[in-house]
Motif scaffolding. Structure first.
Motif, PDB file in Angstrom:
ATOM      1  N   SER A  97       0.830  -1.215   0.000  1.00 34.62           N
ATOM      2  CA  SER A  97       0.000   0.000   0.000  1.00 34.62           C
ATOM      3  C   SER A  97       0.861   1.261   0.000  1.00 34.62           C
ATOM      4  O   SER A  97       0.401   2.332  -0.373  1.00 34.62           O
ATOM      5  N   GLU A  98       2.120   1.098   0.399  1.00 33.62           N
ATOM      6  CA  GLU A  98       3.061   2.222   0.386  1.00 33.62           C
ATOM      7  C   GLU A  98       3.895   2.235  -0.890  1.00 33.62           C
ATOM      8  O   GLU A  98       4.856   2.982  -1.009  1.00 33.62           O
ATOM      9  N   GLY A  99       3.511   1.374  -1.845  1.00 37.52           N
ATOM     10  CA  GLY A  99       4.180   1.363  -3.144  1.00 37.52           C
ATOM     11  C   GLY A  99       5.430   0.500  -3.204  1.00 37.52           C
ATOM     12  O   GLY A  99       6.238   0.656  -4.115  1.00 37.52           O
ATOM     13  N   ASP A 100       5.604  -0.417  -2.267  1.00 36.85           N
ATOM     14  CA  ASP A 100       6.795  -1.266  -2.211  1.00 36.85           C
ATOM     15  C   ASP A 100       6.710  -2.369  -3.268  1.00 36.85           C
ATOM     16  O   ASP A 100       5.949  -3.325  -3.130  1.00 36.85           O
ATOM     17  N   LYS A 101       7.503  -2.241  -4.326  1.00 34.99           N
ATOM     18  CA  LYS A 101       7.482  -3.208  -5.419  1.00 34.99           C
ATOM     19  C   LYS A 101       7.997  -4.573  -4.973  1.00 34.99           C
ATOM     20  O   LYS A 101       7.530  -5.611  -5.444  1.00 34.99           O
ATOM     21  N   TRP A 113      -2.225  -4.469  -7.369  1.00 36.91           N
ATOM     22  CA  TRP A 113      -1.319  -3.322  -7.266  1.00 36.91           C
ATOM     23  C   TRP A 113      -2.123  -2.028  -7.158  1.00 36.91           C
ATOM     24  O   TRP A 113      -1.853  -1.185  -6.322  1.00 36.91           O
ATOM     25  N   SER A 164      -3.378   0.444  -2.721  1.00 37.64           N
ATOM     26  CA  SER A 164      -3.285   1.801  -2.182  1.00 37.64           C
ATOM     27  C   SER A 164      -4.672   2.402  -1.955  1.00 37.64           C
ATOM     28  O   SER A 164      -4.783   3.462  -1.343  1.00 37.64           O
ATOM     29  N   LYS A 214       1.368   6.387 -11.103  1.00 40.29           N
ATOM     30  CA  LYS A 214       0.772   6.385  -9.758  1.00 40.29           C
ATOM     31  C   LYS A 214      -0.567   7.122  -9.771  1.00 40.29           C
ATOM     32  O   LYS A 214      -1.529   6.688  -9.134  1.00 40.29           O
ATOM     33  N   ARG A 238      -3.074   4.787 -11.240  1.00 35.88           N
ATOM     34  CA  ARG A 238      -3.491   3.757 -10.275  1.00 35.88           C
ATOM     35  C   ARG A 238      -4.407   4.344  -9.211  1.00 35.88           C
ATOM     36  O   ARG A 238      -5.408   3.729  -8.834  1.00 35.88           O
ATOM     37  N   ASN A 239      -4.075   5.536  -8.713  1.00 33.25           N
ATOM     38  CA  ASN A 239      -4.916   6.162  -7.686  1.00 33.25           C
ATOM     39  C   ASN A 239      -6.307   6.484  -8.222  1.00 33.25           C
ATOM     40  O   ASN A 239      -7.314   6.216  -7.561  1.00 33.25           O
TER      41      ASN A 239
END
Length: 189
Positions: A19-23, A63, A67, A162, A165-166
């Motif tokens: 959720s914090e964008g950690d790939k 993915w 978030s 991003k 995605r949001n």
């Protein structure tokens, strides 16, 4: 942010990192669950290529969604997402088939009622999509009607992936809650 023993982290921790964008967290979850998602799609389709496409789409949605809103049970979420991907595939195929207009009185009344409800539901869905804010609507249509990836959409609209995605996550959250209400009001009354 690679950690020693990251592969041993539980799903909840990995989802938080995702959720914090950690790939890296995404990669671990992908490797952990890809086969399960693929198998869920394959057993319904019996088509390797289509099952792979559905599995890929499920993880793209993971993915995007990570978030937007929390996932309580990842294994169940992925199973349902794979099943829904199969339904979406069958829906696309059914749009290509012509329903005989002369079904008349020989048609099964349950099938006829189901077809009417299906058409009503699709119309409600279309109206909900049209009510989304402009950018969300555009991104949603590019993703699900034009079948473009988040990166392709970002390039075409000249915005960051991003942001795509949001906005897609917000659109999906809005549609999900609205569709529940539509389904409840129109079809479960």
């Amino acid at each position: 942010m690679q950690h020693e023993g990251a592969h041993n982290l539980d799903d909840a921790t990995l989802l938080l990192q995702l959720s914090e964008g950690d790939k890296h967290a995404f990669d671990i979850l992908y490797n952990r669950y890809w086969k399960q998602v693929f198998n869920a799609a394959y057993k319904r389709l019996n088509d390797i290529e289509k099952a792979q496409d559905i599995a890929q789409d499920v993880f793209v949605q993971l993915w995007i969604r990570a978030s937007a809103s929390p996932i309580e049970n990842l294994s169940s979420y992925l199973h349902v997402a794979a099943r829904n991907g199969v339904f979406k595939h069958f829906e696309k195929q059914s749009r290509l088939k012509i329903v005989p207009e002369e079904a008349g009185e020989t048609a099964d009344p349950v099938y006829s009622d189901g077809l009417i409800m299906h058409k009503q539901f699709l119309e409600e869905f279309r109206l909900l999509v049209e009510r989304l804010p402009a950018q969300q609507r555009t991104i949603f249509k590019m993703r699900f009607e034009d079948d473009l990836s988040s990166l392709q959409i970002a390039e075409q609209l000249q915005i960051s992936p991003k942001t795509v995605r949001n906005q897609l996550g917000k659109a999906l959250a809005t549609l999900r809650s609205s569709l529940f209400l539509v389904f409840f009001v129109h079809f479960l009354r």
